[in-house]
Write a protein that holds these residues in place. Sequence first.
Motif, mmCIF file in Angstrom:
data_model
loop_
_atom_site.group_PDB
_atom_site.id
_atom_site.type_symbol
_atom_site.label_atom_id
_atom_site.label_comp_id
_atom_site.label_asym_id
_atom_site.label_seq_id
_atom_site.Cartn_x
_atom_site.Cartn_y
_atom_site.Cartn_z
ATOM 1 N N HIS A 26 34.589 43.346 35.923
ATOM 2 C CA HIS A 26 33.178 43.111 35.612
ATOM 3 C C HIS A 26 33.065 41.937 34.635
ATOM 4 O O HIS A 26 33.685 41.980 33.562
ATOM 5 N N ASP A 27 32.277 40.937 35.013
ATOM 6 C CA ASP A 27 32.167 39.752 34.165
ATOM 7 C C ASP A 27 30.999 39.871 33.180
ATOM 8 O O ASP A 27 30.298 38.893 32.904
ATOM 9 N N VAL A 28 30.837 41.079 32.630
ATOM 10 C CA VAL A 28 29.807 41.315 31.621
ATOM 11 C C VAL A 28 30.392 41.937 30.351
ATOM 12 O O VAL A 28 29.648 42.223 29.404
ATOM 13 N N HIS A 29 31.708 42.135 30.328
ATOM 14 C CA HIS A 29 32.349 42.755 29.171
ATOM 15 C C HIS A 29 33.236 41.737 28.444
ATOM 16 O O HIS A 29 34.074 41.078 29.072
ATOM 17 N N LYS A 30 33.070 41.642 27.139
ATOM 18 C CA LYS A 30 33.897 40.738 26.337
ATOM 19 C C LYS A 30 35.368 41.092 26.489
ATOM 20 O O LYS A 30 36.231 40.204 26.579
ATOM 21 N N TRP A 31 35.663 42.395 26.536
ATOM 22 C CA TRP A 31 37.051 42.838 26.672
ATOM 23 C C TRP A 31 37.686 42.262 27.928
ATOM 24 O O TRP A 31 38.855 41.857 27.914
ATOM 25 N N THR A 32 36.927 42.207 29.006
ATOM 26 C CA THR A 32 37.462 41.702 30.268
ATOM 27 C C THR A 32 37.852 40.241 30.131
ATOM 28 O O THR A 32 38.949 39.834 30.549
ATOM 29 N N ALA A 33 36.983 39.439 29.541
ATOM 30 C CA ALA A 33 37.308 38.024 29.352
ATOM 31 C C ALA A 33 38.482 37.856 28.391
ATOM 32 O O ALA A 33 39.357 36.999 28.603
ATOM 33 N N ASP A 34 38.528 38.680 27.344
ATOM 34 C CA ASP A 34 39.625 38.587 26.374
ATOM 35 C C ASP A 34 40.979 38.875 27.017
ATOM 36 O O ASP A 34 41.995 38.266 26.648
ATOM 37 N N ASN A 35 41.015 39.812 27.969
ATOM 38 C CA ASN A 35 42.277 40.304 28.505
ATOM 39 C C ASN A 35 42.615 39.823 29.912
ATOM 40 O O ASN A 35 43.713 40.095 30.409
ATOM 41 N N LEU A 36 41.702 39.108 30.540
ATOM 42 C CA LEU A 36 41.946 38.618 31.897
ATOM 43 C C LEU A 36 43.210 37.767 32.010
ATOM 44 O O LEU A 36 43.985 37.936 32.968
ATOM 45 N N PRO A 37 43.484 36.850 31.072
ATOM 46 C CA PRO A 37 44.718 36.056 31.200
ATOM 47 C C PRO A 37 45.984 36.910 31.232
ATOM 48 O O PRO A 37 46.936 36.601 31.956
ATOM 49 N N VAL A 38 45.994 37.998 30.444
ATOM 50 C CA VAL A 38 47.167 38.870 30.412
ATOM 51 C C VAL A 38 47.316 39.614 31.737
ATOM 52 O O VAL A 38 48.430 39.769 32.251
ATOM 53 N N LEU A 39 46.219 40.054 32.307
ATOM 54 C CA LEU A 39 46.286 40.736 33.604
ATOM 55 C C LEU A 39 46.782 39.786 34.683
ATOM 56 O O LEU A 39 47.636 40.149 35.505
ATOM 57 N N ILE A 40 46.278 38.571 34.672
ATOM 58 C CA ILE A 40 46.716 37.576 35.653
ATOM 59 C C ILE A 40 48.216 37.337 35.535
ATOM 60 O O ILE A 40 48.946 37.319 36.535
ATOM 61 N N GLU A 41 48.685 37.175 34.323
ATOM 62 C CA GLU A 41 50.114 36.928 34.111
ATOM 63 C C GLU A 41 50.949 38.132 34.536
ATOM 64 O O GLU A 41 52.032 37.967 35.124
ATOM 65 N N SER A 42 50.478 39.328 34.283
ATOM 66 C CA SER A 42 51.216 40.535 34.667
ATOM 67 C C SER A 42 51.328 40.649 36.183
ATOM 68 O O SER A 42 52.384 41.021 36.715
ATOM 69 N N VAL A 43 50.240 40.356 36.879
ATOM 70 C CA VAL A 43 50.261 40.407 38.343
ATOM 71 C C VAL A 43 51.239 39.375 38.898
ATOM 72 O O VAL A 43 52.036 39.665 39.799
ATOM 73 N N ARG A 44 51.216 38.194 38.336
ATOM 74 C CA ARG A 44 52.108 37.132 38.824
ATOM 75 C C ARG A 44 53.567 37.418 38.484
ATOM 76 O O ARG A 44 54.450 37.178 39.311
ATOM 77 N N GLN A 45 53.824 37.944 37.291
ATOM 78 C CA GLN A 45 55.201 38.275 36.933
ATOM 79 C C GLN A 45 55.754 39.398 37.803
ATOM 80 O O GLN A 45 56.970 39.519 37.974
ATOM 81 N N SER A 46 54.855 40.201 38.366
ATOM 82 C CA SER A 46 55.275 41.283 39.262
ATOM 83 C C SER A 46 55.495 40.794 40.685
ATOM 84 O O SER A 46 55.811 41.596 41.572
#
Length: 297
Positions: free
Chosen positions: A214-234
Amino acid sequence: MSGKAQSADDIIAELAKSPVDDSMKVDKKICSGGKSYPVHLSFDDGPSPTITPRVLDILKKANIKATFFISTESLVKGKPKDINARKELIERMKREGHTIGSHSYAHIEHANSTTTSQQSMMENLKKSFVEMDKLNLPKPLPFRFPYGSGWNVESVPANQKMANFAMNAIKGAGYYPFHWDIDTKDWSKIKRKALPVSALEQICSSKGGVMLMHDVHKWTADNLPVLIESVRQSGHTFVSEPEIRDYSENRASKPLVSLADHLGGPQGCVYVGHLDRAGSKCNTGNNRNTGNTEGVQ
């Protein structure tokens, strides 16, 4: 970490007992057999004048094309400067190659006969169609039902009748249903603490697919780079909306549940949309009264 790896459910239970900083940490999970899968990012409820620009910046830097499901009510209600900002963000999405879909008008349950009449549900859809038409987007376009209500299988006959009516209505207006396979629960202050493990588990179990955020939560924007990196590292790859549809239709071992019609599990399952999770243990009641609906989807 030594010993047996924790599951997402174990992490949720542990963190719920002792709240800590819920910022995400990079992790990785290799699927059985070392297999990797395509993942498509999607965002609901925006655009937000403050959060969506950050999300777009992150996606641009990561070279990822996502789908944004627009809550079209936000394009006509609110402060004029915010309405203009949202419309400008949609133009930016177009320029940067993202897919734009509808998340209906008001965020209602389209298949809940106790709270919504068929007439009011149809009026809500028509308002969404009108606002989407103003965006000059080529059809067909993806449509995501709020809460999955209209896509999910309904246990109450009256609700299923409304779901069928809603599905026929969006198709008749030039849309196709677009659900999700991987639910990040980024709206839940408790369940999002299981990320990125919970998302990585779902990627493996669903063999790739559509990820919901959801692109309405600050938490999502704060943590999106980490999720992207985790998916790619997997070992997984982010793909565009046309690419995930092509994968589902032509390359997957079986079509993705998210891109099918009315094949979702009964409401209230741990991972809504996974056929293998649908069973007697699932709560098939009203979406807003189920145990796993703690926020907006």
